[in-house]
Design a protein around this motif. Structure first.
Motif, short mmCIF file in Angstrom:
data_model
loop_
_atom_site.label_atom_id
_atom_site.label_comp_id
_atom_site.label_asym_id
_atom_site.label_seq_id
_atom_site.Cartn_x
_atom_site.Cartn_y
_atom_site.Cartn_z
N UNK A 175 -15.28 -3.58 5.83
CA UNK A 175 -14.46 -3.99 4.69
C UNK A 175 -13.01 -3.58 4.88
N UNK A 193 -7.08 0.48 4.69
CA UNK A 193 -6.26 0.12 3.54
C UNK A 193 -5.74 1.37 2.84
N UNK A 243 -1.37 5.05 8.56
CA UNK A 243 -1.70 3.79 9.24
C UNK A 243 -0.61 3.35 10.22
N UNK A 294 -8.16 2.21 -8.01
CA UNK A 294 -7.63 0.92 -8.46
C UNK A 294 -6.81 1.04 -9.75
N UNK A 299 -14.47 -9.02 1.67
CA UNK A 299 -15.17 -8.43 2.82
C UNK A 299 -15.92 -9.56 3.53
N UNK A 355 -8.98 -11.09 4.76
CA UNK A 355 -10.16 -10.29 5.09
C UNK A 355 -9.76 -8.83 5.13
N UNK A 383 -9.85 -4.93 2.47
CA UNK A 383 -10.11 -4.36 1.16
C UNK A 383 -8.85 -3.69 0.66
N UNK A 384 -8.71 -3.61 -0.64
CA UNK A 384 -7.60 -2.86 -1.23
C UNK A 384 -7.98 -1.39 -1.23
N UNK A 385 -7.09 -0.54 -0.75
CA UNK A 385 -7.38 0.88 -0.69
C UNK A 385 -6.84 1.63 -1.88
N UNK A 386 -5.72 1.15 -2.40
CA UNK A 386 -5.04 1.92 -3.44
C UNK A 386 -4.17 1.00 -4.28
N UNK A 409 -1.87 -1.36 -1.88
CA UNK A 409 -1.95 -1.07 -0.45
C UNK A 409 -3.31 -1.55 0.03
N UNK A 410 -3.28 -2.42 1.03
CA UNK A 410 -4.53 -3.05 1.44
C UNK A 410 -4.54 -3.28 2.94
N UNK A 411 -5.72 -3.58 3.48
CA UNK A 411 -5.73 -3.88 4.91
C UNK A 411 -5.97 -5.36 5.14
N UNK A 437 -7.48 -7.15 8.02
CA UNK A 437 -8.22 -6.79 9.23
C UNK A 437 -7.99 -7.79 10.37
N UNK A 448 -3.33 -5.11 10.25
CA UNK A 448 -2.12 -4.62 9.57
C UNK A 448 -2.50 -3.96 8.26
N UNK A 449 -1.61 -3.09 7.80
CA UNK A 449 -1.75 -2.59 6.44
C UNK A 449 -0.72 -3.32 5.59
#
Lengths: 130, 664
Positions: free
Chosen positions: A26, A31, A36, B344, B434, B460, B462-465, B476-478, B480, B484-485
């Motif tokens: 995921x 993230x 990073x 979140x 995902x 593709x 997930x959001x991390x924060x 802030x997300x990735x 994939x 990249x972030x």
């Protein structure tokens, strides 16, 4: 996967206690990672590369020392994979080799400034040396 | 002494390939009680069955052993054959020499040896078999549907359509459930209210259906065909038969600041309220937590403005007792709480909302009259981030979230994203996913349209924060695929929260003695072949109480459950399974061990008068098994310390005889 890579993978998995197969790709670890941009290989890549036995590039990467060990990835991983523990296990498998300490006492004076807490130096020693 | 016939089946090469069927039928010929033994290519075929019938007549057989496949497959077939030959169907035993023998062995010698042993065991049992007759019980021709969402509505309509009476018990003041709160429905984008409210009106107008709104089931007794149910009709302080639903009271009530649960707290309602314009029944309800008259005895405005004289501050909870033949559970779902997902910022910012809240924000009857505006400042959002799988697909060790996929989120998120881009083309819409799971009719096409025609950014990762900064939400997300972030300044963040069964489901399951899984979803009797029945006889499952599902699937299951109910109610009498527990009253010591282990509530205790050897009488407490409720699981026979409890058709001496035959 050749035998050497497989052994290395088993060792990393044993040391870390992490099961990379639980990962559902995921990317929440990457993230959430505050380091990073500093990293060549990102947390989700660590998990994927360990699982596929592609560990050699990780051993030689500076990314090992960029992880802050903040454990945000561990906290937020929905699958309880704990990527930071994998990073730590790979780092330890490098540092534990002879002459591979990432930090020596002689390096300290150059790094020190007035604002650095003593605790940071102590924990850096714990993290980067045998 | 029994006269037993043994019939060994080849099952084509399924059995005969690994078992020497000729040797088996020869070896079993000399077993005690056996007077006839034969083998045939397909025992279950018409010719095979005729062979059994002829043998019964010619050799005057009293018992039959068929060495064939699993009894789950053809026991019923051979019991019918026995009945056709004039034998009691329960004089048939099956030795499973396919699944338990030929399919698991490769070696002919081993397979043959085991088949002979299994045959001997079945013969030993038939020697002790007695004819059994199933009991009968009457059926109350009325069904109860618990839950008045789309699942309960569809089930009730279908049952009523077949001519049976149905009662719907709904805990909220109106039926309609979650579907009434939705804006549009995927993948056709029909307006939810436009397709739901006519059904709600059909329910209200159907003279076979009664609606108990603002009511809950408090007690269930009895068994399939004969349930006794107690329903609590909560006091709504408004006389339902007098209220015309004019709404004058809801406009004049001075208590204006009550969070409106229908809009998920995003606006306010009065203390006396009608949840929404198309509510059924369209009757006002007073919220006792906020009404000044009920709390302090001061006010009474609603009573003054009500021209129908429907307001009744003295109304009390009312209990109704009714008999039902079948019960359908349709208790539905709720989104999970976002309290544990601090990353979140759901509790920190009003502009982080759940998808159900988003539905209300885009609904013409919602708090913003259908305009997509930020809850914090009422401004139009220009960048919206949708986060999928929030709390779904989590690891069982994780402290938050659910292990399962909530199934509906991929599609409703695609719908939200598409509709936003359609209505507000100046808005940037990001969806973090995902996997995109769209296995339904026209579902994947719908999702592709969101991407290709409406320009929704699917990323593709997930959001991390999410961190609120000023009037922005820093996401802030990735990403994939690009490794990249991403950092996105969003105006609105929408969380696709996992869904979970309604909290009322577990206590209800206890009342019904219906089984649930670890996630509190009701368990079906068989995951493939009996998907709308609970393992508890007479209890049926409709909609999301059984597992996450969307509206088309819910409606299909609702109609399927109705079909099963109709099949049950159409019978005048129910034939039970005769293989049930029975207690020898002379041996029972009244200890209650069996009552405690019975999962179906089939055992009760009665005080009974017994004649003692000295001609006096004594009253003793003894167990009685209700034959209509007992499922024949045998737990009581194991628990009984005095050996009084035994299972007909699987009596202890029969099982021991089988074991002896195997071990000999």
């Amino acid at each position: 996967m050749n035998k050497a890579n497989e052994n290395l993978r088993e060792e990393i998995i044993r040391m870390s206690g992490v099961n990379p197969k639980k990962c559902m790709r995921c990317g929440k670890c990457s993230a959430t990672c505050p380091a990073f941009d500093e990293m060549e290989y990102h947390p989700h890549q660590f998990v994927n590369m360990v699982e596929s036995g592609d560990i050699e590039p990780l051993l030689n990467s500076d990314s090992l020392y960029k992880c802050l060990s903040c454990f945000a990835c561990i906290e937020r991983c929905p699958r309880s994979v704990e990527p930071a523990k994998l990073v730590e296990a790979v780092r330890l498998s490098v540092i534990r080799r002879q002459g591979e300490n990432h930090l020596t006492a002689n390096d300290i004076p150059a790094l020190i400034d007035d604002e650095m807490p003593q605790q940071a130096i102590v924990s850096a020693f714990r993290k980067y040396t045998k | 002494m029994q006269r037993i016939g043994v019939f060994v089946c080849w099952c084509g090469s399924n059995i005969a390939g690994t078992v020497d069927v000729q040797a088996v039928s020869e070896a079993l010929k000399s077993e005690p009680g056996v007077v006839f033994s034969a083998n045939y290519q397909y025992m279950c075929s018409q010719a095979g069955q005729n062979m059994i019938i002829e043998a019964v007549k010619k050799h005057k057989l009293t018992g039959i052993v068929v060495c064939s496949c699993s009894p789950r497959m053809h026991e019923a077939t051979f019991r019918k054959t026995a009945a056709a030959a004039g034998l009691n169907p329960y004089m048939v035993e099956i030795a499973n020499i396919r699944e338990q023998c030929s399919w698991v062995h490769k070696d002919m010698a081993t397979g043959t040896e085991k088949a002979i042993i299994l045959g001997k065991a079945a013969i030993a049992k038939v020697n002790l078999n007695t004819p059994l007759t199933p009991g009968e019980s009457p059926v109350t021709k009325r069904a109860l549907v618990i839950g008045g969402g789309i699942a309960g509505i569809q089930t009730a309509l279908d049952i009523a359509d077949a001519g049976f009476e149905v009662d719907i018990v709904e805990k909220k003041p109106t039926i309609g459930g979650k579907m009434a709160q939705l804006d549009k429905t995927f993948p056709t984008l029909d307006c939810a209210a436009c397709i739901l409210t006519p059904k709600m009106v059909d329910v209200a107008q159907n003279d076979k259906i009664r609606i108990f709104s603002y009511s809950e089931v408090t007690e269930v007794k009895g068994f399939v065909g004969n349930f006794d149910v107690k329903i609590k009709k909560k006091a709504r302080f408004v006389n339902e038969s007098l209220c015309t639903g004019c709404g004058a009271c809801t406009e004049k009530c001075p208590m204006k600041k009550v969070p409106n649960e229908f809009n998920l707290g995003m606006d306010n309602r009065r203390a006396i309220y009608i949840p929404f314009a198309q509510a059924v029944p369209k009757v006002a309800t007073i919220d006792p937590d906020y009404c000044n008259m009920l709390k302090n005895g001061k006010c009474g405005v609603c009573a003054k403005v009500c021209t129908a004289g429907a307001i009744d501050y003295t109304q009390k909870d009312e209990f109704i007792e009714e008999k039902y033949g079948a019960i359908v559970v349709a208790t539905g779902f709720n989104p999970i709480s976002m309290d544990k997902f601090d990353e979140f910022a759901y509790n920190q910012s009003k502009d982080v909302i759940t998808s159900l809240e988003f539905e209300r924000l885009t609904n013409a009857a919602g708090p913003t009259a259908g305009k997509l505006l930020r809850p914090s400042d009422g401004k139009h959002p220009h960048t919206i981030v949708f986060v999928q799988c929030v709390g779904s697909r989590c690891d069982s060790c994780a402290e938050k979230g659910k292990e399962y996929c909530s199934k509906i989120c991929c599609m409703y998120t695609a719908k939200h994203a598409m509709l936003t881009r359609d209505k507000y083309p100046d808005t940037d819409v990001y969806v973090f996913y995902i996997d995109v799971r769209t296995p339904g009719k026209s579902f994947d096409e719908f999702y592709r349209r969101a991407v290709e025609e409406y320009g929704v950014h699917y990323i593709k990762g997930m959001v991390g924060k999410v961190s609120p900064e000023g009037d922005k939400l820093k996401v802030q997300a990735s990403d994939l695929l690009n490794n990249k972030q991403l950092h996105i300044d969003a105006d609105l963040v929408v969380l696709a929260a996992a869904i979970e069964p309604d909290k009322s489901a577990r206590p209800l399951a206890t009342m019904l003695t219906a089984s649930m899984d670890t996630n509190d979803f009701f368990t079906e009797a068989h995951p493939k072949l009996r998907p709308v029945e609970s393992p508890t006889a007479g209890v049926f499952l409709s909609g999301t109480c059984q597992g996450p599902k969307d509206i088309p699937e819910t409606v299909s299951q609702a109609s399927a459950a109705a079909a099963k109910v109709i099949g049950l109610l159409a019978k005048d009498k129910l034939t039970g399974n005769p293989c049930i527990a029975s207690s020898d009253e002379l041996m029972c010591n009244g200890c209650s061990s069996c009552e405690r282990v019975c999962a179906y509530g089939a055992i009760t205790y009665v005080d009974k008068e017994f004649r003692m050897p000295d001609r006096t009488t004594a009253i003793r407490r003894v167990a009685q098994v209700n034959p209509a409720v007992c499922q024949g699981c045998g737990a009581c026979t194991v628990a009984c310390p005095s050996g009084a409890m035994d299972l007909r058709g699987f009596a202890s001496n029969q099982i021991i005889a089988e074991v002896d035959a195997i071990c000999k």
